[in-house]
Write a protein that holds these residues in place. Sequence first.
Motif, PDB file in Angstrom:
ATOM      1  N   MET A   1      20.494  13.616  32.484  1.00 31.27           N
ATOM      2  CA  MET A   1      21.708  13.342  33.246  1.00 31.27           C
ATOM      3  C   MET A   1      22.029  11.854  33.262  1.00 31.27           C
ATOM      4  O   MET A   1      23.200  11.458  33.181  1.00 31.27           O
ATOM      5  CB  MET A   1      21.533  13.852  34.682  1.00 31.27           C
ATOM      6  CG  MET A   1      21.563  15.363  34.818  1.00 31.27           C
ATOM      7  SD  MET A   1      23.149  16.071  34.326  1.00 31.27           S
ATOM      8  CE  MET A   1      24.212  15.405  35.596  1.00 31.27           C
ATOM      9  N   GLY A   2      20.985  11.025  33.352  1.00 31.60           N
ATOM     10  CA  GLY A   2      21.235   9.584  33.303  1.00 31.60           C
ATOM     11  C   GLY A   2      21.786   9.136  31.967  1.00 31.60           C
ATOM     12  O   GLY A   2      22.701   8.312  31.903  1.00 31.60           O
ATOM     13  N   GLY A   3      21.233   9.677  30.867  1.00 24.85           N
ATOM     14  CA  GLY A   3      21.781   9.355  29.547  1.00 24.85           C
ATOM     15  C   GLY A   3      23.212   9.813  29.390  1.00 24.85           C
ATOM     16  O   GLY A   3      24.047   9.106  28.804  1.00 24.85           O
ATOM     17  N   TRP A   4      23.544  11.004  29.913  1.00 19.37           N
ATOM     18  CA  TRP A   4      24.919  11.508  29.839  1.00 19.37           C
ATOM     19  C   TRP A   4      25.859  10.628  30.665  1.00 19.37           C
ATOM     20  O   TRP A   4      26.983  10.345  30.252  1.00 19.37           O
ATOM     21  CB  TRP A   4      24.937  12.949  30.341  1.00 19.37           C
ATOM     22  CG  TRP A   4      26.302  13.576  30.316  1.00 19.37           C
ATOM     23  CD1 TRP A   4      27.051  13.884  29.218  1.00 19.37           C
ATOM     24  CD2 TRP A   4      27.091  13.957  31.446  1.00 19.37           C
ATOM     25  NE1 TRP A   4      28.250  14.433  29.584  1.00 19.37           N
ATOM     26  CE2 TRP A   4      28.300  14.499  30.956  1.00 19.37           C
ATOM     27  CE3 TRP A   4      26.877  13.907  32.822  1.00 19.37           C
ATOM     28  CZ2 TRP A   4      29.296  14.968  31.801  1.00 19.37           C
ATOM     29  CZ3 TRP A   4      27.864  14.382  33.649  1.00 19.37           C
ATOM     30  CH2 TRP A   4      29.070  14.915  33.144  1.00 19.37           C
TER      31      TRP A   4
ATOM     32  N   SER B   1      20.453   5.498  32.131  1.00 18.20           N
ATOM     33  CA  SER B   1      21.878   5.258  31.948  1.00 18.20           C
ATOM     34  C   SER B   1      22.156   3.871  31.374  1.00 18.20           C
ATOM     35  O   SER B   1      22.849   3.726  30.358  1.00 18.20           O
ATOM     36  CB  SER B   1      22.602   5.442  33.283  1.00 18.20           C
ATOM     37  OG  SER B   1      23.961   5.088  33.166  1.00 18.20           O
ATOM     38  N   TYR B   2      21.594   2.820  31.989  1.00 14.72           N
ATOM     39  CA  TYR B   2      21.897   1.488  31.464  1.00 14.72           C
ATOM     40  C   TYR B   2      21.174   1.215  30.153  1.00 14.72           C
ATOM     41  O   TYR B   2      21.629   0.378  29.364  1.00 14.72           O
ATOM     42  CB  TYR B   2      21.631   0.392  32.496  1.00 14.72           C
ATOM     43  CG  TYR B   2      20.227   0.202  32.992  1.00 14.72           C
ATOM     44  CD1 TYR B   2      19.225  -0.290  32.180  1.00 14.72           C
ATOM     45  CD2 TYR B   2      19.905   0.484  34.321  1.00 14.72           C
ATOM     46  CE1 TYR B   2      17.943  -0.474  32.655  1.00 14.72           C
ATOM     47  CE2 TYR B   2      18.632   0.301  34.808  1.00 14.72           C
ATOM     48  CZ  TYR B   2      17.655  -0.182  33.971  1.00 14.72           C
ATOM     49  OH  TYR B   2      16.382  -0.375  34.440  1.00 14.72           O
ATOM     50  N   SER B   3      20.087   1.909  29.876  1.00 10.83           N
ATOM     51  CA  SER B   3      19.433   1.747  28.570  1.00 10.83           C
ATOM     52  C   SER B   3      20.301   2.341  27.467  1.00 10.83           C
ATOM     53  O   SER B   3      20.483   1.726  26.402  1.00 10.83           O
ATOM     54  CB  SER B   3      18.054   2.411  28.579  1.00 10.83           C
ATOM     55  OG  SER B   3      17.214   1.830  29.545  1.00 10.83           O
ATOM     56  N   ILE B   4      20.855   3.545  27.700  1.00 14.10           N
ATOM     57  CA  ILE B   4      21.757   4.166  26.711  1.00 14.10           C
ATOM     58  C   ILE B   4      23.018   3.330  26.554  1.00 14.10           C
ATOM     59  O   ILE B   4      23.528   3.139  25.432  1.00 14.10           O
ATOM     60  CB  ILE B   4      22.102   5.606  27.141  1.00 14.10           C
ATOM     61  CG1 ILE B   4      20.847   6.469  27.166  1.00 14.10           C
ATOM     62  CG2 ILE B   4      23.152   6.204  26.218  1.00 14.10           C
ATOM     63  CD1 ILE B   4      20.168   6.625  25.822  1.00 14.10           C
ATOM     64  N   ARG B   5      23.516   2.798  27.645  1.00 14.90           N
ATOM     65  CA  ARG B   5      24.712   1.928  27.584  1.00 14.90           C
ATOM     66  C   ARG B   5      24.452   0.686  26.758  1.00 14.90           C
ATOM     67  O   ARG B   5      25.282   0.285  25.932  1.00 14.90           O
ATOM     68  CB  ARG B   5      25.124   1.547  29.004  1.00 14.90           C
ATOM     69  CG  ARG B   5      26.249   0.532  29.103  1.00 14.90           C
ATOM     70  CD  ARG B   5      26.611   0.308  30.560  1.00 14.90           C
ATOM     71  NE  ARG B   5      27.655  -0.709  30.679  1.00 14.90           N
ATOM     72  CZ  ARG B   5      27.427  -1.972  30.961  1.00 14.90           C
ATOM     73  NH1 ARG B   5      26.178  -2.406  31.132  1.00 14.90           N
ATOM     74  NH2 ARG B   5      28.420  -2.836  31.078  1.00 14.90           N
TER      75      ARG B   5
END
Length: 574
Positions: free
Chosen positions: A468-471, A394-398
Amino acid sequence: MLWRFSLCNILLIYLLFVSFLFFSFGIYFVMNDIVYFVEYELFIINSSQLIMTMLFDWMSLIFMGFVLFISSLIIYYSSEYMLGDMFINRFIILVLMFIFSMMFMIISPNLISILLGWDGLGLVSYCLVIYYQNVKSFNAGMITALSNRVGDSMLLMSIAWMFSYGSWNYFMYIDFFSFNFDVMIIGLFIVIAAMTKSAQIPFSPWLPAAMAAPTPVSSLVHSSTLVTAGVYLLIRFNPLYVNSSLSMYLMFISLLTMLMSGFCANFEFDLSKIIALSTLSQLGLMMSILSFGYVYLAYFHLLTHALFKALLFMCSGVIIHSFKDCQDIRYLGNLFCQMPLTCMCFVISSLCLCGMPFLSGFYSKDLILEIFSMNNINLFSYLLFYFSTGLTVSYSIRLIYYLLVSDFSFYSYHYINDEGWFMLSGMFVMVFFSVFGGSLLGWILFPTPLFIIIPFYYKLMVIFVCLMGGWFGYLINKFSLLDMLYNFLLNSICMYFGMMWFMPYITIKFTYFSLMFGLKINSNFDYGWFELVGGQGLSASLNYYSYLNQSVQNNIFNLFFIILSFWFILIILF
């Protein structure tokens, strides 16, 4: 200036040669199962020997090869990053001292020599954190030093508890310890010492604060030196705590550290702190798999993490350098058009961090997740572990969204490009090893291929959590720009999660009260009653009685005459 470049080039060639030598010997040792235990007598006084012991096995040799390889590229990278610095020679000397302290700790099978390398890391890290002489750096350096001193005191106490064993060379008999009270206490001290160095809860606040150091130092610290010292110590002392209550305690603390760092990174806007919190998350991952006793797997992830995390910090250093020391990701954006080579390296390192298939991070991280699924663990810990892994994606995609996709928000007149060829050349070398290093290390460290058979849904669990983390990271970016209510909630959440569960305030308050308590004890006891009753009081009493005795000795004839006269008077009267 040319002399500085030539110095960095000489160090690059020398360190690369030594790292290749160590790595080659490490491969030879792991293929032939060789261990060298070297003892060198420094001197002997009255039949008392002072012996320096060194341990050369495949684990220490390969790790030293990685440390020297990454350090050589970072020193070469620093020749351009620190180009305008007047004290670059001092900086390079400090970095070399940092590297040698880490290597001294790696080859030490003795608690005394480990403490020397451990303290060397703490002292030089303090000097590097306060390298930029300002209030923020001084505060960060003090938090770093005080947090690491807790681990130093734990090592000192473990040395005291091992005094009855006849030797501090733990490597010789650590597998034969009987689990009595002494061994439990030593294991507890070692685990707490490793938690301080690897910044596990409640010692986590010093790791983001240490970002006050120059970015090349952060790249070295977070990849292969300071924070990995605690993990390496637990790898060596693994028989002391595995299959005991300490291992469950360590697993619980590491899972909480992963969860906390993942949440904080998702609500942080400082580029360096986001990457520092990602390091904290990976350290929690290594600690959690160490608590189950999988030493080689933790070591494998330690090496692969060193490769892509050094690259990630080098990319962030180029971005910060180009944006005139701006680290707020809200001011950055659309960098693919202006810094395509740096962005390519940044995306590759971020995908390695996420565990993208067939990159270096995938081989160790996916293996850890599948091994974790095979263990007898409760549902809460299992969900916590996978949820923390999803937060990593999640924080990598952000971060990729803010840097590469969002609108450019910096100055209208700017000059941003990819012309730092010294920095880029070091990054390109790291890109190669970040892509292929995981598979190469997997072939070297695990001669027998690992084939894990688990149910189909467990196999898909890793991919599902990553998606799910990327989403979730995409939703944070999308709705935080549109919904005012969400922005209000986001700011409230940021106040809690962005401040690491208020641990910095708690740590600072605890440190403040501890120091004030020490000041009161010092003034009331050391300079108060202890002085009156002890040193100063004893000195004053001795001075007084010595003066009295000396006056008696000087007037001895007068005293004899007075006593004789008094005696005659008594005889006459009676």
